[in-house]
Scaffold this active site. Sequence first.
Site, mmCIF file in Angstrom:
data_model
loop_
_atom_site.group_PDB
_atom_site.id
_atom_site.type_symbol
_atom_site.label_atom_id
_atom_site.label_comp_id
_atom_site.label_asym_id
_atom_site.label_seq_id
_atom_site.Cartn_x
_atom_site.Cartn_y
_atom_site.Cartn_z
ATOM 1 N N TYR A 23 0.794 -1.234 0.000
ATOM 2 C CA TYR A 23 0.000 0.000 0.000
ATOM 3 C C TYR A 23 0.823 1.279 0.000
ATOM 4 O O TYR A 23 0.265 2.370 -0.052
ATOM 5 C CB TYR A 23 -0.940 0.001 1.219
ATOM 6 C CG TYR A 23 -1.927 -1.146 1.203
ATOM 7 C CD1 TYR A 23 -2.898 -1.231 0.207
ATOM 8 C CD2 TYR A 23 -1.880 -2.155 2.155
ATOM 9 C CE1 TYR A 23 -3.797 -2.287 0.180
ATOM 10 C CE2 TYR A 23 -2.775 -3.210 2.142
ATOM 11 C CZ TYR A 23 -3.730 -3.276 1.149
ATOM 12 O OH TYR A 23 -4.619 -4.317 1.109
ATOM 13 N N HIS A 80 -15.243 -6.881 -1.745
ATOM 14 C CA HIS A 80 -15.342 -8.264 -2.192
ATOM 15 C C HIS A 80 -16.463 -9.035 -1.495
ATOM 16 O O HIS A 80 -16.644 -10.223 -1.758
ATOM 17 C CB HIS A 80 -14.001 -8.970 -1.944
ATOM 18 C CG HIS A 80 -12.813 -8.125 -2.285
ATOM 19 N ND1 HIS A 80 -12.567 -7.685 -3.570
ATOM 20 C CD2 HIS A 80 -11.827 -7.584 -1.516
ATOM 21 C CE1 HIS A 80 -11.466 -6.936 -3.567
ATOM 22 N NE2 HIS A 80 -11.002 -6.859 -2.331
ATOM 23 N N HIS A 100 -8.874 1.472 -5.787
ATOM 24 C CA HIS A 100 -8.050 0.529 -5.024
ATOM 25 C C HIS A 100 -6.597 0.929 -5.156
ATOM 26 O O HIS A 100 -6.103 1.127 -6.282
ATOM 27 C CB HIS A 100 -8.269 -0.905 -5.500
ATOM 28 C CG HIS A 100 -9.682 -1.341 -5.310
ATOM 29 N ND1 HIS A 100 -10.195 -1.588 -4.060
ATOM 30 C CD2 HIS A 100 -10.699 -1.474 -6.185
ATOM 31 C CE1 HIS A 100 -11.476 -1.899 -4.187
ATOM 32 N NE2 HIS A 100 -11.814 -1.825 -5.462
ATOM 33 N N ILE A 101 -5.949 1.063 -4.034
ATOM 34 C CA ILE A 101 -4.542 1.476 -4.023
ATOM 35 C C ILE A 101 -3.674 0.410 -4.678
ATOM 36 O O ILE A 101 -2.806 0.710 -5.491
ATOM 37 C CB ILE A 101 -4.097 1.734 -2.566
ATOM 38 C CG1 ILE A 101 -4.912 2.878 -1.963
ATOM 39 C CG2 ILE A 101 -2.595 2.029 -2.501
ATOM 40 C CD1 ILE A 101 -4.778 3.000 -0.441
ATOM 41 N N ARG A 111 -9.741 -11.284 -4.283
ATOM 42 C CA ARG A 111 -9.781 -9.821 -4.476
ATOM 43 C C ARG A 111 -10.152 -9.444 -5.906
ATOM 44 O O ARG A 111 -10.264 -8.260 -6.233
ATOM 45 C CB ARG A 111 -8.428 -9.202 -4.120
ATOM 46 C CG ARG A 111 -8.048 -9.384 -2.669
ATOM 47 C CD ARG A 111 -6.786 -8.611 -2.314
ATOM 48 N NE ARG A 111 -6.188 -9.152 -1.109
ATOM 49 C CZ ARG A 111 -6.522 -8.799 0.135
ATOM 50 N NH1 ARG A 111 -7.431 -7.860 0.330
ATOM 51 N NH2 ARG A 111 -5.950 -9.362 1.179
#
Length: 143
Positions: A23, A80, A100-101, A111
Amino acid sequence: MNRLLLVNGPNLNLLGTREPGIYGSATLADVERITTEAAAAAGFEVRAIQSNHEGVLIDAIHAAREDCTGIVINPGGLTHTSVSLRDALTGIGLPFAEVHISDVYAREEFRHHSYLHDVAAVRIVGRGVEGYADAVRELVALL
Ligand code: CA2
């Protein structure tokens, strides 16, 4: 009513404290600043919320109906799993960007599926926290 709601879901308050390999090192405060600056450049203000509780997120999304024109959302793991989050977003009818990072498609199979993907106006995946600024620009262009 030039306002966007920025929603960050469960565990995103931990940004910058763990898992920098996935991240990055930016914090949630950095995410909120990056998003706010991108929105300001387009003449929009931002109301930001992060919660680890699904119902709190749903209530904030419902409230956005009153005074926002769009939503930028990273639902975290609820992406999800949550039909209810999807129903909240489709229920209020505001256009939203799903962010989403990390590159969720390069990670575990679970995912790869998103309950929001087919109803999001904008989808940004794997661009790090700068993806939030891209989401703002792409969403605002549609408003
Ligand atoms: O890539 C993303 O932005 C995700 O939405 C992040 C979620 C994950 O469940 C999604 O599959 C993809 C998780 C957010 C947790 O963030 C953390 C940050 C630092 C340390 C631990 C968790």
